[in-house]
Design a protein around this motif. Structure first.
Motif, PDB file in Angstrom:
ATOM      1  N   ARG A  51       0.839  -1.211   0.009  1.00  0.00           N
ATOM      2  CA  ARG A  51      -0.070  -0.172   0.041  1.00  0.00           C
ATOM      3  C   ARG A  51       0.768   1.217  -0.041  1.00  0.00           C
ATOM      4  NH1 ARG A  51      -2.998  -2.983   3.908  1.00  0.00           N
ATOM      5  NH2 ARG A  51      -2.197  -1.431   5.420  1.00  0.00           N
ATOM      6  N   THR A  52       1.946   1.357   0.670  1.00  0.00           N
ATOM      7  CA  THR A  52       2.934   2.505   0.864  1.00  0.00           C
ATOM      8  C   THR A  52       3.376   2.617  -0.596  1.00  0.00           C
ATOM      9  OG1 THR A  52       3.426   1.938   2.979  1.00  0.00           O
ATOM     10  CG2 THR A  52       5.128   3.325   1.860  1.00  0.00           C
ATOM     11  N   PRO A  99      -1.180  22.325   4.556  1.00  0.00           N
ATOM     12  CA  PRO A  99       0.020  21.514   4.384  1.00  0.00           C
ATOM     13  C   PRO A  99       0.490  20.753   3.362  1.00  0.00           C
ATOM     14  CG  PRO A  99      -1.669  20.391   5.997  1.00  0.00           C
ATOM     15  CD  PRO A  99      -2.116  21.871   5.181  1.00  0.00           C
ATOM     16  N   SER A 100       1.696  20.799   3.112  1.00  0.00           N
ATOM     17  CA  SER A 100       2.037  19.718   2.020  1.00  0.00           C
ATOM     18  C   SER A 100       2.400  18.225   2.407  1.00  0.00           C
ATOM     19  CB  SER A 100       3.398  20.244   1.360  1.00  0.00           C
ATOM     20  OG  SER A 100       4.526  20.025   2.495  1.00  0.00           O
ATOM     21  N   LEU A 101       2.492  17.449   1.828  1.00  0.00           N
ATOM     22  CA  LEU A 101       2.336  16.030   2.034  1.00  0.00           C
ATOM     23  C   LEU A 101       3.855  15.902   2.929  1.00  0.00           C
ATOM     24  CD1 LEU A 101       2.015  12.979   1.834  1.00  0.00           C
ATOM     25  CD2 LEU A 101       3.582  12.897  -0.397  1.00  0.00           C
ATOM     26  N   LYS A 102       5.086  16.695   2.671  1.00  0.00           N
ATOM     27  CA  LYS A 102       6.084  16.419   3.685  1.00  0.00           C
ATOM     28  C   LYS A 102       5.654  16.850   5.100  1.00  0.00           C
ATOM     29  CE  LYS A 102      11.017  18.134   3.736  1.00  0.00           C
ATOM     30  NZ  LYS A 102      11.063  19.179   4.910  1.00  0.00           N
ATOM     31  N   THR A 103       5.017  18.022   5.076  1.00  0.00           N
ATOM     32  CA  THR A 103       4.562  18.701   6.287  1.00  0.00           C
ATOM     33  C   THR A 103       3.908  17.619   7.241  1.00  0.00           C
ATOM     34  OG1 THR A 103       4.557  20.705   5.375  1.00  0.00           O
ATOM     35  CG2 THR A 103       3.517  20.697   7.669  1.00  0.00           C
ATOM     36  N   VAL A 104       2.918  16.966   6.627  1.00  0.00           N
ATOM     37  CA  VAL A 104       1.619  15.952   7.101  1.00  0.00           C
ATOM     38  C   VAL A 104       2.759  14.965   7.662  1.00  0.00           C
ATOM     39  CG1 VAL A 104      -0.102  14.419   6.938  1.00  0.00           C
ATOM     40  CG2 VAL A 104      -0.170  16.827   5.993  1.00  0.00           C
ATOM     41  N   ARG A 105       3.401  14.249   6.767  1.00  0.00           N
ATOM     42  CA  ARG A 105       4.333  13.079   7.245  1.00  0.00           C
ATOM     43  C   ARG A 105       5.316  13.354   8.396  1.00  0.00           C
ATOM     44  NH1 ARG A 105       6.655  10.788   2.002  1.00  0.00           N
ATOM     45  NH2 ARG A 105       4.653   9.459   2.236  1.00  0.00           N
ATOM     46  N   GLU A 106       5.887  14.739   8.240  1.00  0.00           N
ATOM     47  CA  GLU A 106       6.959  14.993   9.467  1.00  0.00           C
ATOM     48  C   GLU A 106       6.178  15.273  10.641  1.00  0.00           C
ATOM     49  OE1 GLU A 106       9.284  18.269   8.258  1.00  0.00           O
ATOM     50  OE2 GLU A 106      10.798  16.856   6.999  1.00  0.00           O
ATOM     51  N   LEU A 107       4.898  15.899  10.647  1.00  0.00           N
ATOM     52  CA  LEU A 107       3.997  16.193  12.047  1.00  0.00           C
ATOM     53  C   LEU A 107       3.799  14.754  12.526  1.00  0.00           C
ATOM     54  CD1 LEU A 107       1.895  19.167  10.782  1.00  0.00           C
ATOM     55  CD2 LEU A 107       3.436  18.935  12.747  1.00  0.00           C
ATOM     56  N   GLY A 120      -9.550  11.392   3.413  1.00  0.00           N
ATOM     57  CA  GLY A 120     -10.224  10.142   2.871  1.00  0.00           C
ATOM     58  C   GLY A 120     -11.544  10.199   3.487  1.00  0.00           C
ATOM     59  N   PRO A 121     -12.312   8.916   3.150  1.00  0.00           N
ATOM     60  CA  PRO A 121     -13.322   8.731   3.989  1.00  0.00           C
ATOM     61  C   PRO A 121     -13.445   8.757   5.495  1.00  0.00           C
ATOM     62  CG  PRO A 121     -12.866   6.832   2.611  1.00  0.00           C
ATOM     63  CD  PRO A 121     -11.987   8.101   2.253  1.00  0.00           C
ATOM     64  N   ASN A 122     -12.349   8.162   5.761  1.00  0.00           N
ATOM     65  CA  ASN A 122     -12.381   7.938   7.308  1.00  0.00           C
ATOM     66  C   ASN A 122     -11.415   9.108   7.990  1.00  0.00           C
ATOM     67  OD1 ASN A 122     -13.799   5.265   7.468  1.00  0.00           O
ATOM     68  ND2 ASN A 122     -12.089   4.502   6.188  1.00  0.00           N
ATOM     69  N   PHE A 123     -11.571  10.376   7.357  1.00  0.00           N
ATOM     70  CA  PHE A 123     -10.787  11.231   7.777  1.00  0.00           C
ATOM     71  C   PHE A 123     -10.844  11.732   9.355  1.00  0.00           C
ATOM     72  CE2 PHE A 123     -10.161  15.980   8.675  1.00  0.00           C
ATOM     73  CZ  PHE A 123      -9.024  16.200   8.549  1.00  0.00           C
ATOM     74  N   LYS A 124     -12.398  11.607   9.567  1.00  0.00           N
ATOM     75  CA  LYS A 124     -12.874  12.087  10.935  1.00  0.00           C
ATOM     76  C   LYS A 124     -12.414  11.171  11.894  1.00  0.00           C
ATOM     77  CE  LYS A 124     -17.154  12.930  13.380  1.00  0.00           C
ATOM     78  NZ  LYS A 124     -18.505  12.873  13.554  1.00  0.00           N
ATOM     79  N   GLN A 125     -12.458   9.922  11.683  1.00  0.00           N
ATOM     80  CA  GLN A 125     -11.900   9.008  12.778  1.00  0.00           C
ATOM     81  C   GLN A 125     -10.527   9.053  12.865  1.00  0.00           C
ATOM     82  OE1 GLN A 125     -14.136   8.341  10.446  1.00  0.00           O
ATOM     83  NE2 GLN A 125     -15.709   7.146  11.221  1.00  0.00           N
ATOM     84  N   ASP A 127      -0.741   4.563   6.177  1.00  0.00           N
ATOM     85  CA  ASP A 127      -2.322   4.689   6.018  1.00  0.00           C
ATOM     86  C   ASP A 127      -2.738   5.700   6.524  1.00  0.00           C
ATOM     87  OD1 ASP A 127      -2.241   2.118   4.785  1.00  0.00           O
ATOM     88  OD2 ASP A 127      -2.624   0.768   6.329  1.00  0.00           O
ATOM     89  N   LEU A 128      -2.214   6.253   7.890  1.00  0.00           N
ATOM     90  CA  LEU A 128      -2.632   7.370   8.319  1.00  0.00           C
ATOM     91  C   LEU A 128      -2.234   8.722   7.797  1.00  0.00           C
ATOM     92  CD1 LEU A 128      -4.256   8.110  11.000  1.00  0.00           C
ATOM     93  CD2 LEU A 128      -2.243   8.276  12.113  1.00  0.00           C
ATOM     94  N   VAL A 129      -1.143   8.757   7.042  1.00  0.00           N
ATOM     95  CA  VAL A 129      -0.650   9.800   6.419  1.00  0.00           C
ATOM     96  C   VAL A 129      -1.429  10.057   5.285  1.00  0.00           C
ATOM     97  CG1 VAL A 129       1.330  10.650   4.899  1.00  0.00           C
ATOM     98  CG2 VAL A 129       1.923   9.806   7.399  1.00  0.00           C
ATOM     99  N   HIS A 130      -1.811   9.123   4.618  1.00  0.00           N
ATOM    100  CA  HIS A 130      -2.598   9.025   3.401  1.00  0.00           C
ATOM    101  C   HIS A 130      -4.013   9.567   3.613  1.00  0.00           C
ATOM    102  CE1 HIS A 130      -5.134   7.228   0.090  1.00  0.00           C
ATOM    103  NE2 HIS A 130      -4.153   7.781  -0.754  1.00  0.00           N
ATOM    104  N   GLU A 131      -4.476   8.951   4.578  1.00  0.00           N
ATOM    105  CA  GLU A 131      -5.896   9.119   5.089  1.00  0.00           C
ATOM    106  C   GLU A 131      -6.111  10.852   5.297  1.00  0.00           C
ATOM    107  OE1 GLU A 131      -9.735   8.232   5.075  1.00  0.00           O
ATOM    108  OE2 GLU A 131      -8.166   6.801   4.501  1.00  0.00           O
TER     109      GLU A 131
END
Length: 248
Positions: A84-85, A176-184, A230-235, A221-225
């Motif tokens: 998946r990654t 945020p960019s993908l890099k920012t989300v991933r680093e956070l 995604g559909p499970n963003f809230k959870q 998976d969490l970074v991608h969501e």
């Protein structure tokens, strides 16, 4: 048997991550430990002791089988997460290349390229509680920004934007960019498990909370969501404890 297997799995995890607390394992190990009976050769053994020895042997065999099954399941999950990654990385690269192609096409045609609207916000609280009116205070609580320099991910929609207008002087935000989300997530990410702030030191922390219903079994998976909203963003977002950032 389930508790014994859980204790063994926790012990294996603690061997990998020695910084984790050993108190939980110590209590479980002592309570659910399967006894090892040593009988002297030629000694007479009472019937009740024989029954107990047979029962312990059966439990030990079941535990061994359950541990093997658990290890096999974890190995399959890791392999699936790797696949998946790789798919996520390809998706990010394809999306980036598509935007580049559209910009070039617009430039060649003498047109303007309208960038796609952002779907994700990262909001940081920059003001404390002194002289804060009740209404903005309540909005900040609803946004989970209870402390100075707390940060949260938010989905871009009309209600959220209206709430941000009410607390405009007290927060700062951006896309945020993908890099920012991933680093956070990797550097500052903590999970909310049983109302407690737990470090995400292992994929099992994510899998135990979001694996069964949401199908999220690892950090990528969490970074991608989060990044793709995604559909499970809230959870997924509620699973994350608000980020505690340092002062600039």
């Amino acid at each position: 048997l389930a508790q014994a297997v859980a204790a063994q799995v926790i012990w294996d995890g603690l061997c990998v991550h020695p910084s984790a607390s050993l108190a939980l394992f110590a209590g479980m190990a002592e309570r659910y430990m399967i006894r090892k009976n040593a009988i002297a050769e030629g000694a007479k053994v009472p019937e009740l002791v024989k029954l107990r020895i047979a029962s312990d042997a059966a439990l030990a065999e079941e535990k061994e089988k359950a541990l093997v099954a658990k290890e096999k399941e974890l190995a399959e999950q890791r392999e699936a997460l790797k696949k998946r990654t790789a798919e996520y990385e390809k998706e990010y690269a394809d999306h980036k290349q598509q935007l580049i192609d559209l910009r070039r096409e617009a430039k060649l045609g003498g047109n303007f390229f309208v960038e796609p609207e952002a779907k994700l916000l990262f909001v940081i609280r920059i003001v404390g509680i002194i002289k804060l009116a009740p209404k903005p205070r309540k909005v900040l609580q609803l946004l989970r920004l209870r402390q100075l320099h707390n940060g949260v991910f938010l989905k871009v929609n009309k209600p959220i934007l209206q709430m941000l207008k009410l607390v405009q002087p007290y927060v700062t935000y951006g896309y945020p960019s993908l890099k920012t989300v991933r680093e956070l997530l990797y550097k500052r990410g903590y999970a909310k498990v049983n109302k407690q702030r737990i470090p995400i030191s292992d994929n099992s922390v994510i899998s135990s909370s979001l694996g069964e219903k949401q199908g999220l079994h690892g950090m990528e998976d969490l970074v991608h969501e989060i990044y793709t909203v995604g559909p499970n963003f809230k959870q997924a977002n509620n699973f994350l404890w608000p980020f505690k950032l340092s002062a600039p």
